[in-house]
Design a protein around this motif. Structure first.
Motif, PDB file in Angstrom:
ATOM      1  N   ARG A 110       0.826  -1.211   0.000  1.00  0.00           N
ATOM      2  CA  ARG A 110       0.000   0.000   0.000  1.00  0.00           C
ATOM      3  C   ARG A 110       0.859   1.258   0.000  1.00  0.00           C
ATOM      4  O   ARG A 110       0.551   2.234  -0.680  1.00  0.00           O
ATOM      5  N   TRP A 111       1.936   1.241   0.763  1.00  0.00           N
ATOM      6  CA  TRP A 111       2.736   2.455   0.890  1.00  0.00           C
ATOM      7  C   TRP A 111       4.157   2.284   0.340  1.00  0.00           C
ATOM      8  O   TRP A 111       4.988   3.143   0.507  1.00  0.00           O
ATOM      9  N   HIS A 112       4.436   1.136  -0.306  1.00  0.00           N
ATOM     10  CA  HIS A 112       5.785   0.876  -0.816  1.00  0.00           C
ATOM     11  C   HIS A 112       5.762   0.946  -2.340  1.00  0.00           C
ATOM     12  O   HIS A 112       5.532  -0.051  -3.020  1.00  0.00           O
ATOM     13  N   ALA A 113       5.990   2.128  -2.873  1.00  0.00           N
ATOM     14  CA  ALA A 113       5.838   2.349  -4.310  1.00  0.00           C
ATOM     15  C   ALA A 113       6.755   1.453  -5.126  1.00  0.00           C
ATOM     16  O   ALA A 113       6.419   1.034  -6.227  1.00  0.00           O
ATOM     17  N   THR A 114       7.947   1.135  -4.623  1.00  0.00           N
ATOM     18  CA  THR A 114       8.895   0.347  -5.395  1.00  0.00           C
ATOM     19  C   THR A 114       8.472  -1.099  -5.512  1.00  0.00           C
ATOM     20  O   THR A 114       9.039  -1.858  -6.295  1.00  0.00           O
ATOM     21  N   ALA A 145     -12.440   9.946 -14.063  1.00  0.00           N
ATOM     22  CA  ALA A 145     -11.616   9.797 -15.263  1.00  0.00           C
ATOM     23  C   ALA A 145     -10.145  10.023 -14.936  1.00  0.00           C
ATOM     24  O   ALA A 145      -9.261   9.415 -15.545  1.00  0.00           O
ATOM     25  N   ASP A 146      -9.864  10.879 -13.940  1.00  0.00           N
ATOM     26  CA  ASP A 146      -8.476  11.165 -13.587  1.00  0.00           C
ATOM     27  C   ASP A 146      -7.804  10.010 -12.853  1.00  0.00           C
ATOM     28  O   ASP A 146      -6.592  10.017 -12.635  1.00  0.00           O
ATOM     29  N   LEU A 147      -8.578   8.984 -12.480  1.00  0.00           N
ATOM     30  CA  LEU A 147      -7.997   7.841 -11.781  1.00  0.00           C
ATOM     31  C   LEU A 147      -7.418   6.803 -12.739  1.00  0.00           C
ATOM     32  O   LEU A 147      -6.727   5.879 -12.308  1.00  0.00           O
ATOM     33  N   LEU A 148      -7.698   6.919 -14.032  1.00  0.00           N
ATOM     34  CA  LEU A 148      -7.324   5.876 -14.987  1.00  0.00           C
ATOM     35  C   LEU A 148      -5.848   5.455 -14.902  1.00  0.00           C
ATOM     36  O   LEU A 148      -5.549   4.262 -14.929  1.00  0.00           O
ATOM     37  N   PRO A 149      -4.899   6.385 -14.776  1.00  0.00           N
ATOM     38  CA  PRO A 149      -3.493   5.945 -14.747  1.00  0.00           C
ATOM     39  C   PRO A 149      -3.021   5.481 -13.373  1.00  0.00           C
ATOM     40  O   PRO A 149      -1.893   4.990 -13.252  1.00  0.00           O
ATOM     41  N   LYS A 150      -3.836   5.621 -12.341  1.00  0.00           N
ATOM     42  CA  LYS A 150      -3.393   5.295 -10.979  1.00  0.00           C
ATOM     43  C   LYS A 150      -3.423   3.795 -10.734  1.00  0.00           C
ATOM     44  O   LYS A 150      -4.315   3.087 -11.202  1.00  0.00           O
ATOM     45  N   LYS A 151      -2.452   3.325  -9.962  1.00  0.00           N
ATOM     46  CA  LYS A 151      -2.452   1.926  -9.561  1.00  0.00           C
ATOM     47  C   LYS A 151      -3.515   1.703  -8.496  1.00  0.00           C
ATOM     48  O   LYS A 151      -3.806   2.586  -7.686  1.00  0.00           O
ATOM     49  N   LEU A 152      -4.054   0.509  -8.498  1.00  0.00           N
ATOM     50  CA  LEU A 152      -5.147   0.171  -7.600  1.00  0.00           C
ATOM     51  C   LEU A 152      -4.821   0.485  -6.149  1.00  0.00           C
ATOM     52  O   LEU A 152      -5.641   1.019  -5.409  1.00  0.00           O
ATOM     53  N   ILE A 153      -3.606   0.166  -5.725  1.00  0.00           N
ATOM     54  CA  ILE A 153      -3.268   0.304  -4.306  1.00  0.00           C
ATOM     55  C   ILE A 153      -3.128   1.755  -3.863  1.00  0.00           C
ATOM     56  O   ILE A 153      -3.033   2.020  -2.663  1.00  0.00           O
ATOM     57  N   TYR A 154      -3.109   2.705  -4.826  1.00  0.00           N
ATOM     58  CA  TYR A 154      -2.982   4.105  -4.449  1.00  0.00           C
ATOM     59  C   TYR A 154      -4.315   4.838  -4.425  1.00  0.00           C
ATOM     60  O   TYR A 154      -4.364   6.052  -4.214  1.00  0.00           O
ATOM     61  N   LEU A 155      -5.411   4.118  -4.633  1.00  0.00           N
ATOM     62  CA  LEU A 155      -6.717   4.751  -4.531  1.00  0.00           C
ATOM     63  C   LEU A 155      -7.102   4.890  -3.067  1.00  0.00           C
ATOM     64  O   LEU A 155      -6.871   3.992  -2.255  1.00  0.00           O
ATOM     65  N   SER A 156      -7.711   6.011  -2.724  1.00  0.00           N
ATOM     66  CA  SER A 156      -8.240   6.169  -1.377  1.00  0.00           C
ATOM     67  C   SER A 156      -9.453   5.258  -1.218  1.00  0.00           C
ATOM     68  O   SER A 156      -9.980   4.707  -2.190  1.00  0.00           O
ATOM     69  N   SER A 157      -9.911   5.106   0.013  1.00  0.00           N
ATOM     70  CA  SER A 157     -11.066   4.234   0.249  1.00  0.00           C
ATOM     71  C   SER A 157     -12.293   4.745  -0.500  1.00  0.00           C
ATOM     72  O   SER A 157     -13.065   3.960  -1.065  1.00  0.00           O
ATOM     73  N   GLY A 158     -12.483   6.062  -0.542  1.00  0.00           N
ATOM     74  CA  GLY A 158     -13.612   6.610  -1.280  1.00  0.00           C
ATOM     75  C   GLY A 158     -13.469   6.407  -2.777  1.00  0.00           C
ATOM     76  O   GLY A 158     -14.435   6.078  -3.474  1.00  0.00           O
ATOM     77  N   GLU A 159     -12.243   6.597  -3.298  1.00  0.00           N
ATOM     78  CA  GLU A 159     -12.008   6.373  -4.721  1.00  0.00           C
ATOM     79  C   GLU A 159     -12.213   4.906  -5.082  1.00  0.00           C
ATOM     80  O   GLU A 159     -12.755   4.580  -6.144  1.00  0.00           O
ATOM     81  N   LEU A 160     -11.781   3.995  -4.197  1.00  0.00           N
ATOM     82  CA  LEU A 160     -11.984   2.566  -4.431  1.00  0.00           C
ATOM     83  C   LEU A 160     -13.464   2.230  -4.556  1.00  0.00           C
ATOM     84  O   LEU A 160     -13.871   1.476  -5.440  1.00  0.00           O
ATOM     85  N   ARG A 161     -14.268   2.794  -3.666  1.00  0.00           N
ATOM     86  CA  ARG A 161     -15.692   2.483  -3.693  1.00  0.00           C
ATOM     87  C   ARG A 161     -16.326   3.000  -4.991  1.00  0.00           C
ATOM     88  O   ARG A 161     -17.116   2.291  -5.619  1.00  0.00           O
TER      89      ARG A 161
END
Length: 506
Positions: A110-114, A145-161
């Motif tokens: 979740r917090w380890h980008a590498t 629409a701005d979430l498209l390039p984000k990795k799943l694990i970097y979505l906030s809980s609200g964005e995930l829902r």
């Protein structure tokens, strides 16, 4: 003969109007049964809310509708010969695990980008709908629409829902079941979800079924309500009739324990006699903290000081970095070493271990709920709060077991201590995780949306316990919520985050 023909015509008409029908179902396993056979019919043009307290059987009813269990008696009927898995779709926050193979790695990554190279992006997970006219419109309506390039694990809980809802909607189900869909959503996102569900019901031939623990969450687009109590389905009724029936609502959601009747005033919270109030001066200090993932700045030049005994509210829209900020406080985020952060008067990285920090902090969040997927007795999940462990469950000693049992009794869930955690309702699970945050009598208690998913009675009880706990000397509180009216009365300070725009690619 004419009478028979009219009867047959009426029967055919009725069958044409049917969307789904549960007919006198009794599940094979006793622990998954309602008190009596379950019957419920949804017809064309109806939008439903299944409403009841935590543990009443709402999720179990939805599982029966989706034929997730073997039946001893009865059946679930669909029009035609469609597959139930395609015809009926359901969404719960735990469904993140169905999106990617991340059950065991999500928390660590979740917090380890590498370590996240193999975790998919939102665009990759929506790839099957690429080129669909429906995709762009749906993404725009939900503002993701701005979430498209984000990795799943970097979505906030609200964005995930929001993402989970959009992904299911793109599959155009006939019946869409949403389990407490407003958890983790800020006010604009809640309004947007209600508007979108109403639009779906009008234009897209989707029957919505909401599973709700709060009658105040029933949106206007709902036409019918099925009250559920103690694994018993009460007679269905229209939305207007249900909301007007104050006696029924009071029976489903008893309001005893309000400040007026003083029932919770005499709560005796467990006390660690060997623990003395902490005398540190600064619980938390952040100086010019900056957190960035890829092109997205999450926190920028953030300064915040929380002193011993203070009670703070933390606000911010979905995606503004609340979870990231809390990960710094709770010592989960390795970027804390690259920033100036003080915890309990000590600069982060000055020799203390993660466990030295965690043992002084009690923490609960909707996101944390994702990580508890082991089917073990609930008492062991609560007891894991002594060891700050997720996924590894050490055995408590007799003294710790007694303390955990007393905290469960205070929260009204001692009767669940021997129940397997995954057999509890989602509301009961959230209560157990809330209890887990208190068992070690922490100096700092971090409560991220602690009342979401709880019914009215459990909210009142939990709120009273939080207030009473915070009366103790040396207790610091950080309370995160999208519902300002739920803030404890003791909270007298606020800190608000803003969402930073993503830097476009050059």
């Amino acid at each position: 003969m004419r009478t028979f023909a009219r009867f047959k015509l009426k029967k055919m008409e009725k069958e044409r109007n049917m969307v789904v029908e549960i007919k006198q179902v009794v599940t094979r396993l006793p622990e998954l049964r309602f008190v009596g056979p379950v019957s419920w019919r949804i017809d064309e043009g109806q939008q439903w809310a299944v409403v009841g307290p935590n543990g009443a059987g709402k999720t179990l009813l939805a599982d029966i509708m989706q034929r997730k269990f073997a039946f001893k008696e009865g059946e679930v009927a669909l029009p035609g010969d469609g597959k139930v898995s395609e015809y009926i779709k359901s969404i719960a926050f735990k469904d993140i695990y169905s999106l990617a193979d991340c059950r065991n790695s999500y928390y660590q990554q979740r917090w380890h980008a590498t370590e996240s190279d193999e975790v998919p992006t939102v665009r990759e997970l929506l790839g099957e709908y690429a080129g669909s006219d429906h995709l762009a419109d749906t993404l725009e309506r939900f503002g993701i629409a701005d979430l498209l390039p984000k990795k799943l694990i970097y979505l906030s809980s609200g964005e995930l829902r929001k993402f989970l809802i959009v992904r299911v909607l793109l599959g155009r189900p006939r019946v869409l079941i949403l389990d407490n869909p407003f958890i983790g959503l800020d006010a604009p996102s809640r309004d947007l979800l209600v508007d979108t569900l109403g639009r779906m019901a009008r234009l897209e031939d989707v029957c919505v079924v909401l599973l709700l623990s709060n009658p105040m969450d029933i949106p206007p687009m709902i036409t019918h309500v099925l009250p559920v109590r103690e694994r018993t389905c009460l007679p269905p009724m229209t939305r207007e009739a249900f909301l007007a029936d104050r006696e029924l609502i009071a029976m489903l959601f008893p309001t005893e324990g309000t400040e007026a009747d003083g029932r919770f005033a005499a709560i005796d919270l467990p006390v660690d006699a060997a623990r003395v109030p902490s005398t540190h001066e600064v619980t938390l200090r952040m100086e010019k903290v900056r957190i960035r993932y890829g092109r997205r700045t999450i926190l920028k030049d953030l300064d915040w000081e929380v002193r011993n005994g203070e009670k703070w509210a933390l606000f911010g829209p979905n995606g503004s970095g609340k979870s990231t900020l809390l990960s710094l406080v709770y010592a989960d985020n390795p970027q804390s070493y690259a920033n100036t952060i003080y915890l309990f008067d000590r600069k982060r990285g000055s020799g203390e271990s993660i466990w030295d920090i965690k043992r002084r902090i009690g923490y609960v969040s909707p996101e944390m709920h994702l990580y508890f997927q082991e089917n073990i007795p609930t008492s062991r999940v609560v007891g894991s709060g002594f060891f700050d462990s997720i996924g590894l469950f050490r055995k408590c000693d007799a003294g710790q077991e007694a303390v955990a049992s007393r905290w469960m009794r205070v929260f009204g869930i001692e009767h669940l201590k021997d129940r397997l955690f995954l057999t509890l309702s989602s509301g009961e699970q959230r209560l157990a995780l809330l209890v887990r945050a208190f068992v070690k009598d922490p100096d700092l208690i971090i409560l991220d949306e602690p009342l979401h998913g709880l019914d009215v009675s459990n909210k009142k009880r939990a709120a009273a316990i939080i207030e009473k706990f915070c009366e103790r000397p040396g207790k610091t509180l950080i309370y995160v919520t999208h519902y300002p009216h739920e803030l404890p009365a003791c909270v007298d300070k606020r800190f608000e985050l803003v969402k930073h725009p993503e830097i476009p690619e050059e």
